[in-house]
Design a protein around this motif. Structure first.
Motif, PDB file in Angstrom:
ATOM      1  N   ASP A  47       9.017   9.271  -0.269  1.00 51.20           N
ATOM      2  CA  ASP A  47      10.400   8.853  -1.196  1.00 51.20           C
ATOM      3  C   ASP A  47      10.170   7.793  -1.785  1.00 51.20           C
ATOM      4  N   MET A  48      10.287   7.611  -3.120  1.00 57.03           N
ATOM      5  CA  MET A  48      10.162   4.728  -3.347  1.00 57.03           C
ATOM      6  C   MET A  48      11.273   5.372  -4.191  1.00 57.03           C
ATOM      7  N   ALA A  49      12.581   4.815  -3.660  1.00 56.86           N
ATOM      8  CA  ALA A  49      13.617   4.471  -5.151  1.00 56.86           C
ATOM      9  C   ALA A  49      13.037   3.915  -5.733  1.00 56.86           C
ATOM     10  N   PRO A  50      14.269   4.104  -6.760  1.00 60.87           N
ATOM     11  CA  PRO A  50      13.492   3.611  -8.291  1.00 60.87           C
ATOM     12  C   PRO A  50      13.650   1.696  -8.540  1.00 60.87           C
ATOM     13  N   GLU A  51      13.964   1.149  -7.476  1.00 62.80           N
ATOM     14  CA  GLU A  51      14.572  -0.220  -7.102  1.00 62.80           C
ATOM     15  C   GLU A  51      13.400  -1.040  -6.554  1.00 62.80           C
ATOM     16  N   TRP A  52      12.828  -0.185  -6.034  1.00 62.91           N
ATOM     17  CA  TRP A  52      11.286  -0.518  -4.999  1.00 62.91           C
ATOM     18  C   TRP A  52       9.780  -0.046  -5.094  1.00 62.91           C
ATOM     19  N   ARG A  53       9.881   0.365  -6.671  1.00 65.40           N
ATOM     20  CA  ARG A  53       9.040   1.135  -6.345  1.00 65.40           C
ATOM     21  C   ARG A  53       8.213   0.488  -7.331  1.00 65.40           C
ATOM     22  N   ALA A  54       8.084  -1.057  -8.137  1.00 65.29           N
ATOM     23  CA  ALA A  54       7.221  -2.288  -8.376  1.00 65.29           C
ATOM     24  C   ALA A  54       6.860  -2.781  -7.789  1.00 65.29           C
ATOM     25  N   GLU A  55       7.807  -3.097  -7.025  1.00 66.23           N
ATOM     26  CA  GLU A  55       7.096  -4.301  -5.481  1.00 66.23           C
ATOM     27  C   GLU A  55       6.118  -3.135  -4.432  1.00 66.23           C
ATOM     28  N   PHE A  56       6.533  -2.159  -4.524  1.00 67.69           N
ATOM     29  CA  PHE A  56       6.174  -0.745  -3.717  1.00 67.69           C
ATOM     30  C   PHE A  56       4.406  -0.495  -4.285  1.00 67.69           C
ATOM     31  N   GLU A  57       4.193  -0.409  -5.236  1.00 65.69           N
ATOM     32  CA  GLU A  57       3.044  -0.346  -6.332  1.00 65.69           C
ATOM     33  C   GLU A  57       2.440  -1.760  -6.036  1.00 65.69           C
ATOM     34  N   ASP A  58       2.818  -2.525  -5.903  1.00 66.06           N
ATOM     35  CA  ASP A  58       2.538  -4.198  -6.123  1.00 66.06           C
ATOM     36  C   ASP A  58       1.657  -4.281  -3.865  1.00 66.06           C
ATOM     37  N   TRP A  59       2.351  -3.766  -3.245  1.00 67.53           N
ATOM     38  CA  TRP A  59       1.832  -3.919  -2.283  1.00 67.53           C
ATOM     39  C   TRP A  59       0.575  -3.071  -2.172  1.00 67.53           C
ATOM     40  N   HIS A  60       0.537  -2.070  -2.400  1.00 65.85           N
ATOM     41  CA  HIS A  60       0.126  -1.158  -2.564  1.00 65.85           C
ATOM     42  C   HIS A  60      -1.111  -0.563  -2.512  1.00 65.85           C
ATOM     43  N   SER A  61      -1.272  -1.286  -4.159  1.00 66.13           N
ATOM     44  CA  SER A  61      -2.916  -1.590  -4.364  1.00 66.13           C
ATOM     45  C   SER A  61      -3.397  -3.225  -4.313  1.00 66.13           C
ATOM     46  N   HIS A  62      -2.349  -4.205  -3.922  1.00 63.57           N
ATOM     47  CA  HIS A  62      -3.073  -5.127  -4.067  1.00 63.57           C
ATOM     48  C   HIS A  62      -2.949  -5.936  -2.190  1.00 63.57           C
ATOM     49  N   GLU A  63      -2.169  -4.778  -1.020  1.00 61.77           N
ATOM     50  CA  GLU A  63      -2.793  -6.303   0.366  1.00 61.77           C
ATOM     51  C   GLU A  63      -3.220  -4.143   0.983  1.00 61.77           C
ATOM     52  N   HIS A  64      -2.487  -3.148   0.697  1.00 68.08           N
ATOM     53  CA  HIS A  64      -2.611  -2.525   1.528  1.00 68.08           C
ATOM     54  C   HIS A  64      -4.037  -1.474   1.544  1.00 68.08           C
ATOM     55  N   PHE A  65      -4.380  -0.934   0.524  1.00 66.83           N
ATOM     56  CA  PHE A  65      -5.458  -0.653  -0.468  1.00 66.83           C
ATOM     57  C   PHE A  65      -6.329  -1.244   0.047  1.00 66.83           C
ATOM     58  N   PRO A  66      -6.652  -2.458  -0.308  1.00 67.16           N
ATOM     59  CA  PRO A  66      -8.020  -3.234   0.367  1.00 67.16           C
ATOM     60  C   PRO A  66      -7.579  -3.341   2.469  1.00 67.16           C
ATOM     61  N   GLU A  67      -6.288  -3.283   2.784  1.00 72.86           N
ATOM     62  CA  GLU A  67      -6.372  -3.458   4.105  1.00 72.86           C
ATOM     63  C   GLU A  67      -7.381  -1.702   4.546  1.00 72.86           C
ATOM     64  N   ARG A  68      -7.127  -1.217   4.027  1.00 69.55           N
ATOM     65  CA  ARG A  68      -6.977   0.470   4.545  1.00 69.55           C
ATOM     66  C   ARG A  68      -8.686   0.351   4.402  1.00 69.55           C
ATOM     67  N   MET A  69      -8.942   0.408   3.459  1.00 70.02           N
ATOM     68  CA  MET A  69     -10.681   0.532   2.887  1.00 70.02           C
ATOM     69  C   MET A  69     -11.327  -0.426   3.483  1.00 70.02           C
ATOM     70  N   GLY A  70     -11.169  -1.750   4.341  1.00 70.23           N
ATOM     71  CA  GLY A  70     -11.917  -2.487   5.258  1.00 70.23           C
ATOM     72  C   GLY A  70     -12.384  -1.761   6.369  1.00 70.23           C
ATOM     73  N   ILE A  71     -11.362  -0.295   6.586  1.00 75.46           N
ATOM     74  CA  ILE A  71     -11.532  -0.028   8.175  1.00 75.46           C
ATOM     75  C   ILE A  71     -12.425   0.976   7.974  1.00 75.46           C
ATOM     76  N   PRO A  72     -13.299   0.889   8.774  1.00 73.72           N
ATOM     77  CA  PRO A  72     -14.946   1.281   9.259  1.00 73.72           C
ATOM     78  C   PRO A  72     -14.288   2.992   9.036  1.00 73.72           C
ATOM     79  N   GLY A  73     -14.804   3.799   8.022  1.00 72.33           N
ATOM     80  CA  GLY A  73     -14.976   5.049   8.166  1.00 72.33           C
ATOM     81  C   GLY A  73     -14.180   5.632   7.477  1.00 72.33           C
ATOM     82  N   PHE A  74     -13.065   4.592   6.635  1.00 73.82           N
ATOM     83  CA  PHE A  74     -12.555   5.040   5.406  1.00 73.82           C
ATOM     84  C   PHE A  74     -13.474   5.176   4.315  1.00 73.82           C
ATOM     85  N   GLN A  75     -12.630   5.970   3.031  1.00 80.31           N
ATOM     86  CA  GLN A  75     -13.937   5.826   2.054  1.00 80.31           C
ATOM     87  C   GLN A  75     -13.611   6.070   1.456  1.00 80.31           C
ATOM     88  N   ARG A  76     -12.426   6.704   0.438  1.00 83.04           N
ATOM     89  CA  ARG A  76     -11.431   6.666  -0.864  1.00 83.04           C
ATOM     90  C   ARG A  76     -10.010   6.383  -0.467  1.00 83.04           C
TER      91      ARG A  76
END
Length: 228
Positions: A14-43
């Motif tokens: 769960d993510m509180a409403p006041e954190w949601r916009a920053e969370f989705e920004d981080w998750h899309s623009h930092e965290h997903f690219p980081e995880r997708m750069g790990i060998p073996g992560f497909q999608r």
């Protein structure tokens, strides 16, 4: 297309409403690219509660189970970025399951995803797997749905990582059943019929712990899978 690989990480929080916009920004623009750069992560894919609640569902598809204990993955878990460290404490009610893919039929991505967490009764593992396998094959062709996937948690025997310590520890599911589709009402109807607790228990399930529909917010693939 079935899930991309033989292993997966399935997570809910769960993510509180006041954190949601920053969370989705981080998750899309930092965290997903980081995880997708790990060998073996497909999608990776991120899904939000279809009812407008605070919950998110995250699915990472991995080439093989051993990726969960690979040097590349563990180094990221133990060296979170400053932005990750800022947001990890806001991941509330975290359920994080590191899984084998037992069954996978049809497509992993649609506009909606039904997620269900349960455990087999003491003698129900094979009957439940047989039942869910049959439902997965049907979902690949049923109007409104595009596929279904059965995962089983097997938590690697490793020390708690830095990210886990920041969050305060995580829970884990047992069996996870995912149904993807393009019609939210069809997925919700399945929870009242073929995936209702009584139907699952009649085919070997014990308690059904969680069942909810989510809608797709973002997906990303490994750079190695993207066309050049």
């Amino acid at each position: 297309m079935a899930l991309l690989g033989k292993a997966a990480i399935a997570m809910w929080w769960d993510m509180a409403p006041e954190w949601r916009a920053e969370f989705e920004d981080w998750h899309s623009h930092e965290h997903f690219p980081e995880r997708m750069g790990i060998p073996g992560f497909q999608r990776g894919s991120r899904w939000a509660d279809a009812g407008g609640g605070e919950g998110f569902f995250i699915l990472y598809e991995l080439d093989r189970y051993e990726t969960l204990v690979s040097e590349g993955y563990l180094s990221r878990l133990n060296q979170p970025t400053p932005w990750s460290s800022r947001l990890m404490p806001e991941h509330r009610n975290m359920v994080r399951s590191q899984c084998h893919v037992l069954e996978s039929a049809g497509s992993a991505l649609g506009g909606c995803m039904l997620t269900l967490r349960c455990s087999p009764a003491s003698d129900g593992a094979q009957p439940l797997r047989d039942y869910l396998r049959g439902q997965a094959q049907a979902c690949a062709m049923r109007p409104g749905t595009t596929g279904a996937h059965l995962l089983q948690t097997q938590t690697p025997d490793i020390a708690a990582t830095t990210e886990q310590k920041i969050r305060g520890g995580d829970q884990a599911a047992d069996w996870i059943y995912l149904v993807s589709g393009y019609d939210q009402q069809v997925l919700e109807a399945a929870l009242e019929t073929v995936l209702a607790p009584a139907a699952l228990q009649a085919h070997g399930a014990g308690a059904v712990e969680f069942a909810r529909v989510f809608t797709l917010r973002h997906s990303a693939e490994s750079a190695a899978r993207q066309p050049t």
